[in-house]
Motif scaffolding. Sequence first.
Motif, PDB file in Angstrom:
ATOM      1  N   LEU A  37       0.846  -1.207   0.000  1.00 13.52           N
ATOM      2  CA  LEU A  37       0.000   0.000   0.000  1.00 13.52           C
ATOM      3  C   LEU A  37       0.876   1.250   0.000  1.00 13.52           C
ATOM      4  N   PRO A  38       0.372   2.382  -0.532  1.00 12.93           N
ATOM      5  CA  PRO A  38       1.147   3.613  -0.397  1.00 12.93           C
ATOM      6  C   PRO A  38       1.227   4.002   1.084  1.00 12.93           C
ATOM      7  N   HIS A  39       2.442   4.170   1.604  1.00 15.12           N
ATOM      8  CA  HIS A  39       2.565   4.495   3.037  1.00 15.12           C
ATOM      9  C   HIS A  39       3.905   5.132   3.355  1.00 15.12           C
ATOM     10  N   ASP A  40       3.929   5.860   4.488  1.00 19.54           N
ATOM     11  CA  ASP A  40       5.188   6.312   5.076  1.00 19.54           C
ATOM     12  C   ASP A  40       5.624   5.319   6.149  1.00 19.54           C
ATOM     13  N   THR A  41       4.657   4.930   6.982  1.00 20.93           N
ATOM     14  CA  THR A  41       5.001   4.027   8.091  1.00 20.93           C
ATOM     15  C   THR A  41       3.966   2.912   8.215  1.00 20.93           C
ATOM     16  N   LEU A  42       4.428   1.789   8.717  1.00 18.36           N
ATOM     17  CA  LEU A  42       3.565   0.649   9.066  1.00 18.36           C
ATOM     18  C   LEU A  42       3.833   0.347  10.533  1.00 18.36           C
ATOM     19  N   TRP A  97      -1.376  -0.148  11.286  1.00 19.98           N
ATOM     20  CA  TRP A  97      -1.724   1.248  11.001  1.00 19.98           C
ATOM     21  C   TRP A  97      -0.843   1.662   9.825  1.00 19.98           C
ATOM     22  N   VAL A  98      -1.461   1.875   8.702  1.00 16.88           N
ATOM     23  CA  VAL A  98      -0.750   2.221   7.463  1.00 16.88           C
ATOM     24  C   VAL A  98      -0.929   3.727   7.286  1.00 16.88           C
ATOM     25  N   GLU A  99       0.159   4.460   7.518  1.00 14.13           N
ATOM     26  CA  GLU A  99       0.009   5.913   7.646  1.00 14.13           C
ATOM     27  C   GLU A  99       0.741   6.646   6.539  1.00 14.13           C
ATOM     28  N   LYS A 100       0.101   7.674   6.014  1.00 13.79           N
ATOM     29  CA  LYS A 100       0.760   8.498   4.995  1.00 13.79           C
ATOM     30  C   LYS A 100       0.374   9.957   5.209  1.00 13.79           C
ATOM     31  N   ALA A 101       1.382  10.801   5.315  1.00 16.88           N
ATOM     32  CA  ALA A 101       1.136  12.237   5.482  1.00 16.88           C
ATOM     33  C   ALA A 101       1.036  12.886   4.110  1.00 16.88           C
TER      34      ALA A 101
END
Length: 323
Positions: free
Chosen positions: A257-262, A314-318
């Motif tokens: 998935l597109p993400h910054d952090t997992l 938690w798949v996080e993207k800013a």
Amino acid sequence: MHAWVDAWHSALYGPAGFYRDARGPAGHFATSTHGPSGRLFARAVATLALARGCTQILDVGAGRGELLRELAALIAAGDAELTLMGTDVVPRPGDLPGSVGWVQSAGGADLPDLGPLENTLVVANEWLDVIACPIAAVDRTGVLREVLVAPDGTEGWGDPAGTAATIGPAEADWIEQWWPHSGRPGERVEVGLPRDRALAELGARVHSGVVVAIDYGHLRGQRPRGGTLAGYRRGRTVPPAPDGTCDLTAHVAVDSLPHDTLTQQREALARLGLARANPTYELARADADAYLAALQHNSALSELQGDPLGGFWWVEKAIASPR
Ligand SMILES: C[S@@+](CC[C@H](N)C(=O)[O-])C[C@H]1O[C@@H](n2cnc3c(N)ncnc32)[C@H](O)[C@@H]1O
């Protein structure tokens, strides 16, 4: 027979689809947003929004507004100042507080017009796992082929991956990169490309803020070889049949998935400052209500950080506003 991705999507979001059922998801299974743990989960979501400078929370796949009601209660208590909005496949639930915005959606990977999303925390708890995806399996000769399905769940073979109707070259590339198989007969692949695209589309709708998708999932190298597709009805697991009578869900390949952090939920909540209370016997004697509240807090936190919820990703993207 139909390709799994098409049958699955219609079974959940067609005119008589499972998610249009009046009971809503909470009538069939529990998530982090339900029951006593829902209040604590809402507190974590609000804390994240405020920490990231967000002024609005959008709940994608909001069920019947469970998380939004808890967030609205926090706002009413003066614990946070945030605008709230939700979207799901049903009309606005009648018991939502008037201040909460609501948009009806078609369902699956399709998103409705969500308006301008500035400084917004978008939270999608258990949305991606109910976005239908193509399913492939290795046949007796070692060839990976599309799997077809009848409404009663009986499966049959489609064309080889790469040339099949729903597993063409793009899906075959995804499989090669994210879910390589060993060629062992019976091995299955749940092609996560529609989920990757759906999350990318959601991110593209956000002008500035943060997108957090929360779901159960797996990483490359640890993919479940037999697949994870499952059915749920009224609190029980049932054989997955695309007939509209049960939920159909498959774990999410979170690393594609597109993400910054997992981050796994137990750690994400700890980072947001959620910790166990330490109710003493002195407190029990001096303030029974406070003692009880502390016990309830600990029990809710155990629920959110224990198995299985604590292992959710938690798949996080800013998303920064363009200059
Ligand atoms: C597994 S339930 C989770 C509900 C809620 N987030 C919770 O945590 O209890 C998934 C929800 O996503 C909704 N959903 C699926 N696709 C959607 C879409 N494109 N837009 C809005 N809601 C969607 C379904 O209707 C369903 O209510």
